[in-house]
Enzyme design. Structure first.
Site, PDB file in Angstrom:
ATOM      1  N   HIS A 107      27.939  63.860 -36.699  1.00 44.06           N
ATOM      2  CA  HIS A 107      28.374  63.970 -35.157  1.00 44.06           C
ATOM      3  C   HIS A 107      28.994  62.848 -34.609  1.00 44.06           C
ATOM      4  O   HIS A 107      29.376  63.119 -33.418  1.00 44.06           O
ATOM      5  CB  HIS A 107      27.174  64.629 -34.211  1.00 44.06           C
ATOM      6  CG  HIS A 107      26.573  65.846 -34.982  1.00 44.06           C
ATOM      7  ND1 HIS A 107      26.951  67.059 -34.696  1.00 44.06           N
ATOM      8  CD2 HIS A 107      25.710  65.874 -35.670  1.00 44.06           C
ATOM      9  CE1 HIS A 107      26.191  67.880 -35.014  1.00 44.06           C
ATOM     10  NE2 HIS A 107      25.328  67.406 -36.145  1.00 44.06           N
ATOM     11  N   LYS A 117      33.010  69.256 -38.657  1.00 44.87           N
ATOM     12  CA  LYS A 117      32.770  69.176 -37.556  1.00 44.87           C
ATOM     13  C   LYS A 117      33.992  68.720 -36.809  1.00 44.87           C
ATOM     14  O   LYS A 117      35.237  69.288 -36.587  1.00 44.87           O
ATOM     15  CB  LYS A 117      31.609  68.484 -37.203  1.00 44.87           C
ATOM     16  CG  LYS A 117      30.283  68.977 -37.664  1.00 44.87           C
ATOM     17  CD  LYS A 117      28.944  68.055 -37.369  1.00 44.87           C
ATOM     18  CE  LYS A 117      27.735  68.808 -38.040  1.00 44.87           C
ATOM     19  NZ  LYS A 117      27.647  69.222 -39.313  1.00 44.87           N
ATOM     20  N   SER A 134      21.808  65.409 -33.610  1.00 48.79           N
ATOM     21  CA  SER A 134      22.575  66.497 -33.117  1.00 48.79           C
ATOM     22  C   SER A 134      22.027  67.271 -31.992  1.00 48.79           C
ATOM     23  O   SER A 134      22.856  68.347 -31.355  1.00 48.79           O
ATOM     24  CB  SER A 134      22.482  67.633 -34.637  1.00 48.79           C
ATOM     25  OG  SER A 134      21.275  67.801 -34.828  1.00 48.79           O
TER      26      SER A 134
END
Length: 397
Positions: free
Chosen positions: A205, A237, A177
């Site tokens: 991610h 996300k 990240s």
């Protein structure tokens, strides 16, 4: 003598590590309003630009009309709705796993999984740059915890060879990240197999950004359920909504339902969030242009930074870290960008190792090249560029 919290906070300020919140007054997007002022934002994890997508918003509104807002209870009491169940089935199919299980968020998922599967007789091996939730889970589960050098398969192999743990689990981020690089998951899967262990990947991610349909590192490297038995994803996300999930075998999911305390003792997500995420999942899978556009932006930005001589860390993902080093200096550069209407968050220890403070620049499929041109222009300002050239005329506190 009572501990003086004010002294502690002052020490943090003096070290350039003090954190402050800013209030967003608009939907997420490339252009936002923060504390009453307009900004161009490069610090969101809304990688595919779905957080304010009209179809997802409409799904949420319809679902609140149909089933209200709050879930009212934990999944095992009275909180497991049809929308939750449908989303779990869709995520299982999406990831190519037997089943999936929803959690309130990624932190709860990581704590719940590792604590449910490992105990004092076991061993957990974590990449040194893993997310805090993974590291905390390794400490709290009671297993013997080791941290191998970042993406260093040989260092991990030596540690595994010496371990006499009853169960062995290798744990890594899929996409890191703060660095934006990708874990060597194929080699990690082979090591886990050789040592009769498990591989767990938190691909928070990677989902949405990597793979032909956004399936993350598992899709990108063709890792099936046997090779990668514990797969974690978050929904806040690239998915643009909220929550997290674990995907794996039927036995894994049943075990977590029985033993994962952060699942058992937590109120379920609002059903409307689950319903909205079903729409999000469809967009994520089928709108391939979002991933193509992201890659174009990444290439464009990295080319521009190379021309300016800016020290980007190696990354092919929407996370593009610009290394500064000094924490206070990083804050100062972030403030210069802020003063020019650009929002980039300074990342400092303990989030990253000491001496590696950076600007964590992130892109969304909602960004356009002209947005990146503004960012590159700001990074070329004398008060910013001098610091990266090592001049004495850079930003000073």
């Amino acid at each position: 003598m009572a501990f003086d919290l004010a002294v502690w906070l002052d020490e943090r300020r003096q070290a350039g590590l003090y954190r402050q919140r800013k209030t967003v007054e608009s939907p997420q997007g490339p252009e936002v309003v923060v504390d009453g002022k307009p900004f161009l934002a490069f610090c969101s994890n809304d990688y595919l630009g779905l957080a304010n997508h009209p179809d997802i918003v409409a799904s949420f509104r319809q679902a609140t009309d149909d089933c209200g807002l709050g879930s009212g209870a934990s999944h095992l009491v009275l909180g497991h709705s049809r929308a939750h169940h449908q989303l779990e089935e869709a995520l299982a199919e999406f990831t190519g796993r037997d089943r999936a299980l929803l959690f309130a968020n990624g932190y709860m998922a990581n704590l719940g999984v590792i604590s449910a599967l490992l105990g004092k007789q076991d061993a957990v091996f974590q990449d040194r740059l893993n997310h805090a939730s993974l590291l905390d889970a390794g400490q709290l589960c009671g297993a013997r915890s080791q941290r191998y050098q970042h993406n260093d398969v040989d260092n991990l192999r030596r540690r595994l060879d010496k371990s006499d743990g009853r169960r062995k689990m290798i744990v890594t981020d899929g996409v890191f990240s703060m660095d934006g690089d990708i874990a060597p998951v194929t080699a990690l899967a082979e090591l886990a197999s050789q040592h009769q262990g498990w591989l767990m990947v938190d691909d928070a991610h990677g989902f949405g950004c990597l793979g032909n349909i956004g399936g993350g590192v598992a899709e990108l490297y063709h890792l099936d359920q046997q090779q990668l038995p514990v797969l974690i994803g978050t929904l806040g996300k690239a998915f643009g909504t909220y929550g997290a999930f674990v995907a794996g075998s039927d036995a894994l999911i049943e075990t977590l339902i029985q033993f994962a305390r952060t699942y058992i003792y937590t109120t379920a997500l609002p059903p409307a969030v689950a319903s909205a995420t079903l729409t999000s999942l469809s967009l994520l899978r089928h709108e391939h242009w979002r991933r193509t556009h992201l890659q174009d932006l990444i290439h464009y930005f990295r080319t521009g930074c190379a021309q300016l001589g800016l020290p980007l860390l190696p990354s092919s993902t929407p996370i593009q870290p610009l290394l500064v080093g000094d924490a206070s200096q990083t804050v100062s550069i972030s403030q210069v960008l802020y003063d020019h209407g650009i929002m980039v968050t300074p990342i400092r220890p303990p989030t990253v190792p000491k001496g590696t403070a950076r600007l964590r620049i992130t892109f969304s499929a909602a960004h356009q090249r002209h947005h990146l041109d503004r960012l590159l222009d700001a990074l070329s300002l004398p008060s910013v560029a001098c610091w990266f050239r090592g001049d004495d005329n850079g930003v000073k506190l």
